[in-house]
Design a protein around this motif. Structure first.
Motif, mmCIF file in Angstrom:
data_model
loop_
_atom_site.group_PDB
_atom_site.id
_atom_site.type_symbol
_atom_site.label_atom_id
_atom_site.label_comp_id
_atom_site.label_asym_id
_atom_site.label_seq_id
_atom_site.Cartn_x
_atom_site.Cartn_y
_atom_site.Cartn_z
ATOM 1 N N PRO A 38 116.186 -51.707 30.677
ATOM 2 C CA PRO A 38 115.315 -51.776 32.052
ATOM 3 C C PRO A 38 115.662 -50.802 32.614
ATOM 4 C CG PRO A 38 117.747 -52.685 31.689
ATOM 5 C CD PRO A 38 117.506 -51.627 30.417
ATOM 6 N N GLY A 39 115.066 -50.789 34.386
ATOM 7 C CA GLY A 39 115.492 -49.788 35.783
ATOM 8 C C GLY A 39 114.640 -49.411 35.368
ATOM 9 N N GLY A 40 115.541 -47.963 36.214
ATOM 10 C CA GLY A 40 115.079 -46.437 36.101
ATOM 11 C C GLY A 40 113.686 -46.171 37.818
ATOM 12 N N HIS A 41 113.331 -44.988 38.203
ATOM 13 C CA HIS A 41 113.140 -44.638 39.588
ATOM 14 C C HIS A 41 111.258 -44.882 39.111
ATOM 15 C CE1 HIS A 41 111.794 -40.578 37.756
ATOM 16 N NE2 HIS A 41 113.325 -40.950 38.269
ATOM 17 N N ALA A 42 110.781 -45.280 40.324
ATOM 18 C CA ALA A 42 109.346 -44.904 40.253
ATOM 19 C C ALA A 42 108.964 -43.698 39.268
ATOM 20 C CB ALA A 42 108.653 -44.826 41.282
ATOM 21 N N LEU A 43 108.035 -43.818 38.929
ATOM 22 C CA LEU A 43 106.824 -42.247 38.183
ATOM 23 C C LEU A 43 105.434 -42.021 38.521
ATOM 24 C CD1 LEU A 43 108.232 -43.420 33.991
ATOM 25 C CD2 LEU A 43 109.614 -41.325 35.861
ATOM 26 N N ASP A 44 105.156 -40.700 39.125
ATOM 27 C CA ASP A 44 104.206 -40.987 39.151
ATOM 28 C C ASP A 44 102.874 -40.267 37.761
ATOM 29 O OD1 ASP A 44 104.634 -40.458 41.916
ATOM 30 O OD2 ASP A 44 104.501 -38.578 42.044
ATOM 31 N N VAL A 45 101.863 -41.555 37.900
ATOM 32 C CA VAL A 45 100.859 -41.034 36.634
ATOM 33 C C VAL A 45 99.597 -40.471 37.849
ATOM 34 C CG1 VAL A 45 99.178 -41.847 34.842
ATOM 35 C CG2 VAL A 45 101.726 -43.422 35.757
ATOM 36 N N ARG A 46 99.121 -39.630 37.158
ATOM 37 C CA ARG A 46 98.420 -38.070 38.135
ATOM 38 C C ARG A 46 97.567 -37.487 37.329
ATOM 39 N NH1 ARG A 46 99.712 -35.798 42.111
ATOM 40 N NH2 ARG A 46 101.534 -36.811 42.499
ATOM 41 N N GLY A 47 96.208 -37.362 37.723
ATOM 42 C CA GLY A 47 94.659 -36.634 36.573
ATOM 43 C C GLY A 47 95.030 -37.383 35.422
ATOM 44 N N LEU A 90 108.164 -39.582 50.013
ATOM 45 C CA LEU A 90 109.196 -38.617 49.207
ATOM 46 C C LEU A 90 109.690 -39.609 48.086
ATOM 47 C CD1 LEU A 90 110.588 -37.530 52.281
ATOM 48 C CD2 LEU A 90 108.585 -36.599 51.700
ATOM 49 N N GLY A 91 110.222 -38.278 46.840
ATOM 50 C CA GLY A 91 110.456 -37.949 45.810
ATOM 51 C C GLY A 91 110.536 -38.965 44.760
ATOM 52 N N GLY A 92 110.074 -40.495 45.038
ATOM 53 C CA GLY A 92 109.703 -41.552 44.190
ATOM 54 C C GLY A 92 108.846 -42.035 44.602
ATOM 55 N N ASP A 93 108.290 -41.603 45.175
ATOM 56 C CA ASP A 93 106.613 -42.043 45.137
ATOM 57 C C ASP A 93 105.507 -40.770 45.571
ATOM 58 O OD1 ASP A 93 104.350 -43.319 45.252
ATOM 59 O OD2 ASP A 93 105.114 -44.276 47.052
ATOM 60 N N ARG A 94 105.250 -40.132 44.585
ATOM 61 C CA ARG A 94 104.669 -38.913 45.499
ATOM 62 C C ARG A 94 103.278 -39.164 45.584
ATOM 63 N NH1 ARG A 94 108.158 -34.170 44.914
ATOM 64 N NH2 ARG A 94 109.989 -34.328 43.938
ATOM 65 N N SER A 95 103.030 -40.195 44.699
ATOM 66 C CA SER A 95 101.632 -40.318 44.549
ATOM 67 C C SER A 95 100.557 -40.668 45.997
ATOM 68 C CB SER A 95 101.456 -42.184 43.965
ATOM 69 O OG SER A 95 101.497 -42.795 44.395
ATOM 70 N N LEU A 102 104.547 -46.358 39.972
ATOM 71 C CA LEU A 102 105.485 -47.532 39.139
ATOM 72 C C LEU A 102 106.334 -47.406 38.996
ATOM 73 C CD1 LEU A 102 103.169 -48.784 36.345
ATOM 74 C CD2 LEU A 102 102.551 -46.217 36.944
ATOM 75 N N LEU A 103 106.979 -48.424 38.782
ATOM 76 C CA LEU A 103 108.553 -48.736 38.349
ATOM 77 C C LEU A 103 108.728 -47.914 36.583
ATOM 78 C CD1 LEU A 103 109.736 -51.112 39.421
ATOM 79 C CD2 LEU A 103 109.364 -49.005 40.286
ATOM 80 N N ARG A 104 109.469 -47.063 36.169
ATOM 81 C CA ARG A 104 109.256 -47.121 35.159
ATOM 82 C C ARG A 104 109.691 -48.192 33.790
ATOM 83 N NH1 ARG A 104 112.328 -46.340 30.549
ATOM 84 N NH2 ARG A 104 113.598 -48.228 30.993
ATOM 85 N N ASP A 105 109.830 -48.968 34.220
ATOM 86 C CA ASP A 105 110.809 -49.992 33.746
ATOM 87 C C ASP A 105 109.283 -51.121 33.211
ATOM 88 O OD1 ASP A 105 111.411 -50.648 36.036
ATOM 89 O OD2 ASP A 105 112.887 -52.167 35.580
ATOM 90 N N ASP A 106 108.518 -51.012 34.688
ATOM 91 C CA ASP A 106 107.181 -51.260 34.295
ATOM 92 C C ASP A 106 106.512 -50.607 33.263
ATOM 93 O OD1 ASP A 106 107.618 -53.796 36.304
ATOM 94 O OD2 ASP A 106 107.021 -52.750 37.709
ATOM 95 N N LEU A 107 106.342 -49.475 33.440
ATOM 96 C CA LEU A 107 105.497 -48.687 32.471
ATOM 97 C C LEU A 107 105.443 -49.004 31.568
ATOM 98 C CD1 LEU A 107 102.633 -46.934 32.371
ATOM 99 C CD2 LEU A 107 104.035 -45.340 32.915
ATOM 100 N N GLY A 301 105.841 -36.745 36.809
ATOM 101 C CA GLY A 301 106.499 -38.157 36.880
ATOM 102 C C GLY A 301 106.096 -38.126 35.291
ATOM 103 N N ALA A 302 105.264 -39.256 34.863
ATOM 104 C CA ALA A 302 105.249 -39.416 33.711
ATOM 105 C C ALA A 302 104.051 -38.942 32.737
ATOM 106 C CB ALA A 302 105.154 -40.978 33.048
ATOM 107 N N GLY A 303 103.119 -37.872 33.061
ATOM 108 C CA GLY A 303 102.251 -37.356 32.445
ATOM 109 C C GLY A 303 102.506 -36.301 31.255
ATOM 110 N N PRO A 304 103.477 -36.174 31.580
ATOM 111 C CA PRO A 304 103.679 -35.514 29.882
ATOM 112 C C PRO A 304 104.156 -35.579 28.763
ATOM 113 C CG PRO A 304 104.866 -33.592 31.854
ATOM 114 C CD PRO A 304 104.602 -35.546 32.415
ATOM 115 N N ALA A 305 104.505 -37.445 28.458
ATOM 116 C CA ALA A 305 104.952 -38.338 28.125
ATOM 117 C C ALA A 305 103.956 -39.014 27.627
ATOM 118 C CB ALA A 305 106.163 -38.842 28.584
#
Length: 369
Positions: A38-47, A90-95, A102-107, A301-305
């Protein structure tokens, strides 16, 4: 059917399970936690990472559960407002634009859903040894019986056990960036309404932002520090360390630190990068933070993963029985996209990397190469 062991059930590992299964592999995912973390900060998903979610049939749901920040307030260490800016994130939401956060655990919940019934998941276990020969990778586990797989994928993060076993000690590959980070969730005790609040001074800072229709708060706390000798499993000691470094901040900091004490999803670690000359060794390959962690300051964000897992599966599917050729092509395609030195890093976690470099970085690879 070829077998593959994936170590780690977070973004990279879950995405790899989906795409490797689609290429005819039989994946087994092992995760040391007893369930999805559970938990974690928000991750950007882009491109192109958005295209990966779209090809998985998950993009519409990801957009539905994304964070929706309307703006930001910045406070000094005494709680005085320095500035307030609608539309600034800023920071946790650059989208922005078509990108989402979206939150890491939601993703991870979204990624787990399509594979939970036809991929083998082993929770509460981890690798303890591995060896390779022409027949495959022979893996020993902390709890389960030894098994042999055609391939092993390390998707187990910054402190990857697969990387340690196959490539060597962590100190050879992990570069400390001079800050530590803690993340946890709490009740929305400030009544934030799609609005994030930052507080900072020269050495410490935190960000609070609401999540899940403003029903909870995610807190990201950080402080400047050289490498710390701490036990990754000693959560209460970590909480005490964070409280010690941030207790001088005023405003609602006492309430925040009290909420941290009872948070069930507390996470703490150094901000660091991973740099490696190669991400594969024989039949073992690394994806995501295990091989090329750019740190949360990169804006990646989550892009490289997401993209790394997709590209790995794509190349293995094309290569047939020639896994060596597949892993070589995987690295060649991913280097220009995922290498830490190419990420548009900002030195300030409370700042934003410029949007133009972020857009270029998010599209620096073609999924259909």
């Amino acid at each position: 059917m070829k077998t593959v062991l994936i170590s780690g059930a977070s973004v990279a590992g879950l995405t790899a399970a989906h795409w490797l299964r689609s290429k005819g592999y039989a994946p087994t995912v092992v995760e040391c936690a007893p369930a999805l973390r559970p938990g974690g900060h928000a991750l950007d998903v882009r491109g192109v990472a958005l295209d990966v979610l779209d090809r998985m049939g998950l993009l519409e749901e990801a957009r539905r559960v994304r964070t929706r920040m309307r703006g930001t307030t910045m406070l000094d260490a005494e709680g005085n407002e320095l500035w307030r800016s609608p539309g600034t994130r800023l920071g946790g939401d650059r989208s922005g634009g078509g990108d989402i956060a979206l939150l890491r655990d939601d993703l991870t919940r979204l990624l787990y859903g399509p594979t939970r019934d036809d991929v083998e998941y082993v929770f509460g276990d981890s690798l303890s040894a591995l060896g390779q020969d022409r027949e495959g990778v022979h893996v020993s586990f902390e709890r389960g019986r030894p098994r042999t797989f055609d391939l092993v994928v390390g998707a187990d993060g910054l402190h990857s056990e697969v990387r340690r076993l196959a490539f060597g000690a962590e100190r050879r590959f992990v570069r400390h960036l001079g800050r530590h980070l803690a993340v946890f969730s709490a009740d929305n005790f400030l009544g934030l309404d799609d609005w994030q609040v930052w507080m900072r001074d020269e050495t410490a800072r935190y960000c609070l932002y609401p999540a899940r229709d403003n029903t909870e708060t995610r807190a990201t706390l950080g402080f400047a520090s050289g490498p710390l000798d701490h036990d990754h499993r000693a959560v209460e000691d970590q909480k005490s360390l964070v409280a010690e470094r941030l207790c001088h901040l005023r405003w609602e900091t006492p309430k925040l630190l009290a909420a941290m004490r009872t948070a069930p999803d507390f996470y703490f670690d150094a901000m660091a990068r991973v740099r490696m000359r190669t991400w594969s060794a024989g039949r073992v390959v690394l994806i995501g933070d295990a091989g090329h962690c750019p740190s949360s300051m990169s804006g990646q964000g989550a892009g490289p993963a997401l993209v790394g897992a997709y590209v790995l599966a794509d190349e293995l599917g094309r290569a047939g029985d020639d896994h060596r050729a597949a892993l070589t092509r995987y690295e060649a395609r991913m280097r220009t996209y995922a290498e830490p030195d190419r990420a548009p890093t900002t030195a300030d976690p409370a700042g934003s990397a410029p949007e133009e470099p972020l857009e270029r970085a998010g599209n620096a690879i073609a999924l259909d190469a």
